[in-house]
Design a protein around this motif. Structure first.
Motif, PDB file in Angstrom:
ATOM      1  N   LEU A  10     -39.539  65.468 -70.549  1.00 61.11           N
ATOM      2  CA  LEU A  10     -40.094  66.688 -70.998  1.00 61.11           C
ATOM      3  C   LEU A  10     -40.877  67.399 -70.191  1.00 61.11           C
ATOM      4  O   LEU A  10     -40.970  68.708 -70.137  1.00 61.11           O
ATOM      5  CB  LEU A  10     -40.833  66.503 -72.434  1.00 61.11           C
ATOM      6  CG  LEU A  10     -40.011  65.874 -73.496  1.00 61.11           C
ATOM      7  CD1 LEU A  10     -40.965  65.836 -74.746  1.00 61.11           C
ATOM      8  CD2 LEU A  10     -38.984  67.033 -73.882  1.00 61.11           C
ATOM      9  N   LYS A  11     -41.537  66.727 -69.178  1.00 59.71           N
ATOM     10  CA  LYS A  11     -42.467  67.449 -68.276  1.00 59.71           C
ATOM     11  C   LYS A  11     -41.244  68.058 -67.069  1.00 59.71           C
ATOM     12  O   LYS A  11     -41.566  69.155 -66.773  1.00 59.71           O
ATOM     13  CB  LYS A  11     -43.159  66.362 -67.684  1.00 59.71           C
ATOM     14  CG  LYS A  11     -44.516  65.843 -68.100  1.00 59.71           C
ATOM     15  CD  LYS A  11     -45.165  64.900 -67.417  1.00 59.71           C
ATOM     16  CE  LYS A  11     -46.412  64.468 -68.371  1.00 59.71           C
ATOM     17  NZ  LYS A  11     -47.077  63.382 -67.500  1.00 59.71           N
ATOM     18  N   VAL A  12     -40.260  67.215 -66.874  1.00 57.21           N
ATOM     19  CA  VAL A  12     -39.284  68.016 -65.779  1.00 57.21           C
ATOM     20  C   VAL A  12     -38.457  69.075 -66.446  1.00 57.21           C
ATOM     21  O   VAL A  12     -38.421  70.135 -65.642  1.00 57.21           O
ATOM     22  CB  VAL A  12     -38.345  66.978 -65.388  1.00 57.21           C
ATOM     23  CG1 VAL A  12     -37.117  67.521 -64.716  1.00 57.21           C
ATOM     24  CG2 VAL A  12     -38.976  65.900 -64.607  1.00 57.21           C
ATOM     25  N   ALA A  13     -38.295  68.884 -67.865  1.00 60.60           N
ATOM     26  CA  ALA A  13     -37.534  70.094 -68.332  1.00 60.60           C
ATOM     27  C   ALA A  13     -38.202  71.351 -68.865  1.00 60.60           C
ATOM     28  O   ALA A  13     -37.749  72.303 -68.821  1.00 60.60           O
ATOM     29  CB  ALA A  13     -37.043  69.426 -69.597  1.00 60.60           C
ATOM     30  N   PHE A  14     -39.567  71.084 -69.203  1.00 57.62           N
ATOM     31  CA  PHE A  14     -40.243  72.238 -69.938  1.00 57.62           C
ATOM     32  C   PHE A  14     -41.633  72.671 -68.948  1.00 57.62           C
ATOM     33  O   PHE A  14     -42.189  73.786 -69.488  1.00 57.62           O
ATOM     34  CB  PHE A  14     -40.512  71.855 -71.296  1.00 57.62           C
ATOM     35  CG  PHE A  14     -39.162  71.656 -72.209  1.00 57.62           C
ATOM     36  CD1 PHE A  14     -38.527  72.772 -72.421  1.00 57.62           C
ATOM     37  CD2 PHE A  14     -38.726  70.531 -72.442  1.00 57.62           C
ATOM     38  CE1 PHE A  14     -37.321  72.895 -73.061  1.00 57.62           C
ATOM     39  CE2 PHE A  14     -37.770  70.363 -73.012  1.00 57.62           C
ATOM     40  CZ  PHE A  14     -37.064  71.300 -73.498  1.00 57.62           C
ATOM     41  N   SER A  15     -41.924  71.821 -68.100  1.00 60.77           N
ATOM     42  CA  SER A  15     -43.304  72.252 -67.274  1.00 60.77           C
ATOM     43  C   SER A  15     -44.133  72.552 -68.343  1.00 60.77           C
ATOM     44  O   SER A  15     -45.042  73.507 -68.270  1.00 60.77           O
ATOM     45  CB  SER A  15     -43.061  73.377 -66.416  1.00 60.77           C
ATOM     46  OG  SER A  15     -41.953  73.188 -65.278  1.00 60.77           O
ATOM     47  N   PRO A  16     -44.746  71.628 -69.292  1.00 60.64           N
ATOM     48  CA  PRO A  16     -45.607  72.153 -70.395  1.00 60.64           C
ATOM     49  C   PRO A  16     -46.957  72.077 -70.040  1.00 60.64           C
ATOM     50  O   PRO A  16     -47.383  71.277 -68.926  1.00 60.64           O
ATOM     51  CB  PRO A  16     -45.388  70.855 -71.253  1.00 60.64           C
ATOM     52  CG  PRO A  16     -44.954  69.664 -70.404  1.00 60.64           C
ATOM     53  CD  PRO A  16     -44.053  70.206 -69.255  1.00 60.64           C
ATOM     54  N   SER A  17     -47.854  73.003 -70.451  1.00 60.68           N
ATOM     55  CA  SER A  17     -49.274  72.991 -70.281  1.00 60.68           C
ATOM     56  C   SER A  17     -49.971  72.064 -71.133  1.00 60.68           C
ATOM     57  O   SER A  17     -51.043  71.643 -70.688  1.00 60.68           O
ATOM     58  CB  SER A  17     -49.787  74.483 -70.314  1.00 60.68           C
ATOM     59  OG  SER A  17     -49.616  74.753 -71.707  1.00 60.68           O
ATOM     60  N   HIS A  18     -49.328  71.405 -72.101  1.00 60.30           N
ATOM     61  CA  HIS A  18     -50.081  70.627 -72.853  1.00 60.30           C
ATOM     62  C   HIS A  18     -48.640  69.445 -73.592  1.00 60.30           C
ATOM     63  O   HIS A  18     -47.715  70.209 -73.720  1.00 60.30           O
ATOM     64  CB  HIS A  18     -50.718  70.988 -74.027  1.00 60.30           C
ATOM     65  CG  HIS A  18     -51.169  69.823 -74.987  1.00 60.30           C
ATOM     66  ND1 HIS A  18     -52.463  69.530 -74.682  1.00 60.30           N
ATOM     67  CD2 HIS A  18     -50.991  69.462 -76.142  1.00 60.30           C
ATOM     68  CE1 HIS A  18     -52.729  68.430 -75.772  1.00 60.30           C
ATOM     69  NE2 HIS A  18     -51.846  68.508 -76.552  1.00 60.30           N
ATOM     70  N   LEU A  19     -48.929  68.311 -73.531  1.00 57.30           N
ATOM     71  CA  LEU A  19     -47.886  67.616 -73.678  1.00 57.30           C
ATOM     72  C   LEU A  19     -48.469  66.156 -74.392  1.00 57.30           C
ATOM     73  O   LEU A  19     -49.189  65.594 -73.880  1.00 57.30           O
ATOM     74  CB  LEU A  19     -46.831  67.040 -72.607  1.00 57.30           C
ATOM     75  CG  LEU A  19     -45.839  66.131 -73.185  1.00 57.30           C
ATOM     76  CD1 LEU A  19     -44.974  66.612 -74.299  1.00 57.30           C
ATOM     77  CD2 LEU A  19     -44.951  65.705 -71.883  1.00 57.30           C
ATOM     78  N   GLU A  20     -48.089  65.864 -75.747  1.00 58.14           N
ATOM     79  CA  GLU A  20     -48.271  64.501 -76.421  1.00 58.14           C
ATOM     80  C   GLU A  20     -47.158  64.075 -76.814  1.00 58.14           C
ATOM     81  O   GLU A  20     -46.512  64.691 -77.838  1.00 58.14           O
ATOM     82  CB  GLU A  20     -49.467  64.826 -77.702  1.00 58.14           C
ATOM     83  CG  GLU A  20     -50.674  65.523 -76.882  1.00 58.14           C
ATOM     84  CD  GLU A  20     -51.574  65.697 -78.424  1.00 58.14           C
ATOM     85  OE1 GLU A  20     -51.537  65.240 -79.345  1.00 58.14           O
ATOM     86  OE2 GLU A  20     -52.276  66.858 -78.321  1.00 58.14           O
ATOM     87  N   VAL A  21     -47.053  62.683 -76.510  1.00 57.71           N
ATOM     88  CA  VAL A  21     -45.890  61.808 -77.347  1.00 57.71           C
ATOM     89  C   VAL A  21     -46.657  60.768 -77.931  1.00 57.71           C
ATOM     90  O   VAL A  21     -47.253  59.889 -77.078  1.00 57.71           O
ATOM     91  CB  VAL A  21     -45.067  61.431 -76.084  1.00 57.71           C
ATOM     92  CG1 VAL A  21     -43.919  60.659 -76.886  1.00 57.71           C
ATOM     93  CG2 VAL A  21     -44.470  62.571 -75.288  1.00 57.71           C
TER      94      VAL A  21
END
Length: 104
Positions: A10-21
């Motif tokens: 998900l980091k690679v695909a969406f360059s999120p500013s916030h991510l929780e899994v």
């Protein structure tokens, strides 16, 4: 670990500013450590102009391998940066599992 694979993709695909899994498998009728039920909270400007179904489809595409394998359920909370700011970091709880319970 499946959770780490999901985060990395998900980091690679969406360059999120916030991510929780979050591994929510413990809330379901599966053995401990099953890594089969996840909740994803992702904030990305890549979602700007996309309907929720388009956001979800793009995530399903990025996680196709995991969804075809061990991941049984994926609760998605997808936001643009602007929408996330308006929520003040409030995220809905994932729904309960129909077969919820503990294994004996």
């Amino acid at each position: 670990m499946v959770r780490i694979q999901i985060e990395e993709k998900l980091k690679v695909a969406f360059s999120p500013s916030h991510l929780e899994v979050h591994d929510e498998s413990y809330r379901h009728n599966v053995p401990a450590g099953a890594e089969s039920h996840f909740k994803v909270v992702i904030v990305s400007d890549n979602f700007t102009g996309m309907r929720f179904i388009e956001r979800h489809r793009s995530i399903y595409g990025a996680l196709a391998e995991e969804l075809a394998g061990s991941v049984h359920a994926l609760a998605l909370h997808t936001y643009t940066v602007k929408a996330w700011e308006g929520l003040q970091d409030t995220v809905l709880a994932s729904p309960g599992c129909r077969g919820a319970g503990t294994l004996a």
